[in-house]
Write a protein that holds these residues in place. Structure first.
Motif, mmCIF file in Angstrom:
data_model
loop_
_atom_site.group_PDB
_atom_site.id
_atom_site.type_symbol
_atom_site.label_atom_id
_atom_site.label_comp_id
_atom_site.label_asym_id
_atom_site.label_seq_id
_atom_site.Cartn_x
_atom_site.Cartn_y
_atom_site.Cartn_z
ATOM 1 N N GLY A 204 0.788 -1.213 -0.050
ATOM 2 C CA GLY A 204 0.011 -0.087 -0.009
ATOM 3 C C GLY A 204 0.850 1.388 0.043
ATOM 4 N N THR A 205 0.419 2.208 -0.575
ATOM 5 C CA THR A 205 1.135 3.565 -0.597
ATOM 6 C C THR A 205 0.870 4.285 0.661
ATOM 7 O OG1 THR A 205 -0.848 4.846 -1.413
ATOM 8 C CG2 THR A 205 0.423 3.735 -3.148
ATOM 9 N N THR A 206 2.068 5.434 0.966
ATOM 10 C CA THR A 206 1.810 6.263 1.952
ATOM 11 C C THR A 206 0.434 6.815 2.151
ATOM 12 O OG1 THR A 206 4.142 6.518 2.094
ATOM 13 C CG2 THR A 206 3.012 8.165 3.277
ATOM 14 N N CYS A 207 0.032 7.014 1.113
ATOM 15 C CA CYS A 207 -1.392 8.018 1.009
ATOM 16 C C CYS A 207 -2.177 7.221 1.487
ATOM 17 C CB CYS A 207 -1.431 8.412 -0.246
ATOM 18 S SG CYS A 207 -3.280 8.934 -0.592
ATOM 19 N N ALA A 208 -2.624 5.868 1.166
ATOM 20 C CA ALA A 208 -3.568 5.019 1.433
ATOM 21 C C ALA A 208 -3.454 4.455 2.926
ATOM 22 C CB ALA A 208 -3.606 3.766 0.447
ATOM 23 N N ARG A 209 -2.278 4.040 3.164
ATOM 24 C CA ARG A 209 -1.975 3.383 4.444
ATOM 25 C C ARG A 209 -1.730 4.126 5.679
ATOM 26 N NH1 ARG A 209 2.706 1.646 6.388
ATOM 27 N NH2 ARG A 209 3.897 2.233 4.298
ATOM 28 N N MET B 93 -5.458 9.235 3.037
ATOM 29 C CA MET B 93 -6.809 8.763 3.603
ATOM 30 C C MET B 93 -7.225 8.417 4.985
ATOM 31 S SD MET B 93 -7.470 9.134 0.539
ATOM 32 C CE MET B 93 -9.299 8.734 1.075
ATOM 33 N N PRO B 94 -6.356 7.843 5.665
ATOM 34 C CA PRO B 94 -6.580 7.706 7.154
ATOM 35 C C PRO B 94 -6.630 8.883 7.788
ATOM 36 C CG PRO B 94 -4.363 6.763 6.839
ATOM 37 C CD PRO B 94 -5.059 7.035 5.483
ATOM 38 N N SER B 95 -5.789 9.819 7.512
ATOM 39 C CA SER B 95 -5.802 11.300 8.281
ATOM 40 C C SER B 95 -7.296 11.878 8.142
ATOM 41 C CB SER B 95 -4.643 11.873 7.711
ATOM 42 O OG SER B 95 -4.679 12.442 6.453
ATOM 43 N N LYS B 96 -7.654 11.923 6.698
ATOM 44 C CA LYS B 96 -9.055 12.623 6.237
ATOM 45 C C LYS B 96 -10.195 11.769 6.953
ATOM 46 C CE LYS B 96 -6.485 15.145 4.167
ATOM 47 N NZ LYS B 96 -4.987 14.521 4.716
ATOM 48 N N ALA C 121 -10.811 0.375 9.092
ATOM 49 C CA ALA C 121 -11.563 -0.512 8.061
ATOM 50 C C ALA C 121 -11.637 0.121 6.635
ATOM 51 C CB ALA C 121 -13.079 -0.654 8.697
ATOM 52 N N GLU C 122 -11.997 1.437 6.596
ATOM 53 C CA GLU C 122 -11.896 2.075 5.316
ATOM 54 C C GLU C 122 -10.569 2.308 4.696
ATOM 55 O OE1 GLU C 122 -14.296 3.467 3.617
ATOM 56 O OE2 GLU C 122 -15.561 2.064 4.726
ATOM 57 N N ARG C 123 -9.603 2.583 5.640
ATOM 58 C CA ARG C 123 -8.160 2.404 5.069
ATOM 59 C C ARG C 123 -7.864 1.174 4.575
ATOM 60 N NH1 ARG C 123 -3.672 1.536 8.645
ATOM 61 N NH2 ARG C 123 -4.770 -0.034 9.278
ATOM 62 N N ASP C 124 -8.215 0.004 5.235
ATOM 63 C CA ASP C 124 -7.731 -1.145 4.565
ATOM 64 C C ASP C 124 -8.171 -1.511 3.226
ATOM 65 O OD1 ASP C 124 -6.198 -1.724 6.828
ATOM 66 O OD2 ASP C 124 -7.611 -3.045 7.872
ATOM 67 N N ARG C 125 -9.648 -0.793 3.210
ATOM 68 C CA ARG C 125 -10.309 -1.033 1.811
ATOM 69 C C ARG C 125 -9.464 -0.238 0.889
ATOM 70 N NH1 ARG C 125 -14.347 2.415 -0.301
ATOM 71 N NH2 ARG C 125 -15.517 1.440 -2.048
ATOM 72 N N PHE C 126 -9.009 0.911 1.025
ATOM 73 C CA PHE C 126 -8.003 1.956 0.344
ATOM 74 C C PHE C 126 -6.877 1.118 -0.067
ATOM 75 C CE2 PHE C 126 -10.787 5.587 1.889
ATOM 76 C CZ PHE C 126 -11.322 5.702 0.761
ATOM 77 N N VAL C 127 -6.201 0.297 0.932
ATOM 78 C CA VAL C 127 -5.038 -0.348 0.608
ATOM 79 C C VAL C 127 -5.184 -1.552 -0.328
ATOM 80 C CG1 VAL C 127 -3.342 -1.816 1.810
ATOM 81 C CG2 VAL C 127 -3.830 0.373 2.550
ATOM 82 N N ALA C 128 -6.282 -2.180 0.102
ATOM 83 C CA ALA C 128 -6.666 -3.320 -0.943
ATOM 84 C C ALA C 128 -6.550 -2.979 -2.232
ATOM 85 C CB ALA C 128 -8.029 -4.054 -0.436
ATOM 86 N N GLY C 129 -7.309 -1.831 -2.708
ATOM 87 C CA GLY C 129 -7.553 -1.439 -3.884
ATOM 88 C C GLY C 129 -6.071 -1.065 -4.376
ATOM 89 N N VAL C 130 -5.102 -0.527 -3.704
ATOM 90 C CA VAL C 130 -3.767 -0.499 -4.335
ATOM 91 C C VAL C 130 -3.074 -1.755 -4.568
ATOM 92 C CG1 VAL C 130 -1.490 0.575 -3.722
ATOM 93 C CG2 VAL C 130 -3.546 1.950 -3.067
#
Length: 478
Positions: free
Chosen positions: A43-48, A52-55, A94-103
């Motif tokens: 996963g990228t720094t952004c997604a992980r 994304m988790p910060s937002k 949970a939402e972070r993991d969803r973004f990471v899975a996409g990456v």
């Protein structure tokens, strides 16, 4: 590009973050002789751990903080609301993991061309993985990203010092926390934690927050931040005591006790053990080589540098652009210079903060005109109890071409995009005032700022309004 069978690959990409994946997409359009090397975690720094988790945390915090305005709206019962911090953090993960899975899906079909391991450069065409396997390539792309920086003094706190790499993994948060550093991410996280009801004390060695240079915009941000936390600015914070229970943090004559510390003192290029010294290039005091900002080439080598490993433009959209630039040049016989997009940086506080285009310079001469607006009396902002903050615009005094802006304002992330687009198109103040503005919207504040700026531009046009069209009615709509 001429094939060179002496090499295992045309391109080796080191790092599977935003820049590395952008480079991967570009490389795959031209060759299948590539490999992507990454040591993990996936996963990228952004997604992980970044965007994304910060937002996700900020959205929860801003929603909860709105309860303080309910009484003014005539809404009762806000005192009954509470923040379930473990539940908030669980949704973030949970939402972070969803973004990471996409990456991760991006590299799922690479097969043996996706190599897990730690890369070390042996020379400009050779990379060693985990000290065992050697790979050669005509070109290298270095996109190893960045990692949090924790000053040596604070490492004595062990797991009581958090970074953005560990903050979102917590199952709960302590009642009292110190935030060290108020750059863009530190400012966001300090406000998020404070808006969730934690007792936050934030320290920053500078007087300017979130990378802002304009003193009026910075003052607006400080005022907003100070309403929900204690700020200590202009002095380096220091660890004064730690007894296993309370942590004593101070700056100058000020001292306070907290339960944990969030170190937001910036990120550093992840280059440890990468072997940059083996490229035969001069390295600066930070161990970094000089990079051509337009070609992203290192020296005269077929080695290119992209993403957060470049600390000057550590933003996702910049990393993506740099991955594309690096890939195109890695596959070319001769590197080409690429124009960069209009600078755009947004900090998602409330009100939000942005810096667009040319940064404010206190030494500007009369060649630059400045205008602005205070949102205290802006109609739509007042209707939503969001009437705080300022917007400042900078234009060429001769002709009025818009050059830059800084803001701390409601809906600032959207205003920032409009301004970035206008600057990219080299629009003048007069041209922007000819655009339609609906009522009542926050963007009317932008119009007020443009009118103020126009007054300082040489030979400005009259404020535009309805004008005659002597052609057919259909042509008048063009």
């Amino acid at each position: 590009m001429n094939q060179t069978p002496a090499y295992d690959y045309d391109v080796l990409i080191i790092g599977a973050g935003s820049a590395g994946l952008a480079a991967l997409r570009a490389v795959r359009r031209h060759t299948q002789r590539f490999a992507l090397i990454d040591a993990g975690p996936g996963g990228t720094t952004c997604a992980r751990v970044g965007c994304m988790p910060s937002k996700l945390l900020l959205e929860a915090a801003h929603a909860f903080h709105r309860r303080h305005q309910f009484e003014a709206f005539g809404l009762r019962g806000s005192e009954q609301l509470s923040a379930d911090i473990p539940a908030v953090l669980q949704r973030v993960r949970a939402e972070r993991d969803r973004f990471v899975a996409g990456v991760l899906q991006t590299t799922a079909d690479l097969g043996p061309r996706a190599i897990t391991g730690r890369a070390r450069i042996l020379d400009p065409h050779t990379v060693e993985v985990d000290g065992q396997r050697r790979l050669t390539a005509r070109s290298l792309i270095i996109a190893t990203g960045s990692k949090p920086h924790v000053p040596d003094e604070w490492q004595a706190l062990g797991n009581r010092v958090l970074t953005t790499d560990t903050l979102f993994e917590q199952t709960d948060l302590p009642a009292r926390i110190a935030v060290l550093g108020l750059g863009p991410l530190g400012t966001e996280m300090a406000q998020a934690l404070a808006h969730l009801g934690l007792d936050v004390t934030a320290f920053h060695s500078d007087d300017h927050l979130a990378g802002l240079a304009d003193p009026k915009v910075n003052a607006a941000l400080i005022q907003s931040m100070a309403s929900s936390m204690q700020l200590q600015l202009g002095q380096m914070p220091e660890l004064r005591a730690f007894d296993g229970h309370a942590i004593t943090v101070g700056a100058g004559a000020f001292s306070t006790q907290v339960d944990a510390v969030l170190a937001a003192t910036g990120r550093r290029p992840a280059i440890e053990g990468l072997g940059l010294e083996n490229l035969g290039l001069a390295l600066n005091e930070r161990g970094l080589p000089e990079v051509d900002p337009h070609t992203l080439q290192l020296g005269g080598l077929s080695v290119f540098w992209a993403g957060d490993v470049n600390p000057d433009r550590a933003l996702l959209h910049e990393a993506t652009d740099e991955g594309e630039i690096a890939a195109n040049n890695a596959l070319s016989e001769e590197p080409r210079a690429f124009a960069r997009r209009t600078p755009l940086a947004i900090t998602f506080t409330e009100p939000s903060v942005a810096a667009i285009g040319m940064p404010y310079d206190p030494h500007w001469s009369d060649e630059v005109a400045i205008g602005g607006v205070d949102f205290a009396d802006q109609g739509r902002a007042r209707a939503g109890l969001r009437n705080q903050g300022v917007l400042r615009l900078y234009a060429r005094a001769d002709g009025g071409e818009l050059l830059g802006a800084q803001l701390c304002a409601p809906a600032g992330e959207h205003l920032a995009h409009l301004l970035a687009w206008a600057i990219a198109r080299r629009s003048s103040v007069a041209e922007l005032l000819e655009m339609p503005f609906y009522h009542p919207v926050i963007e009317e504040g932008l119009r007020t700022a443009l009118r103020d700026l126009q007054a300082h531009v040489h030979a400005p046009r009259a404020t535009p309004g309805p004008h005659y069209c002597e052609q057919s009615s259909l042509d008048c709509l063009d």
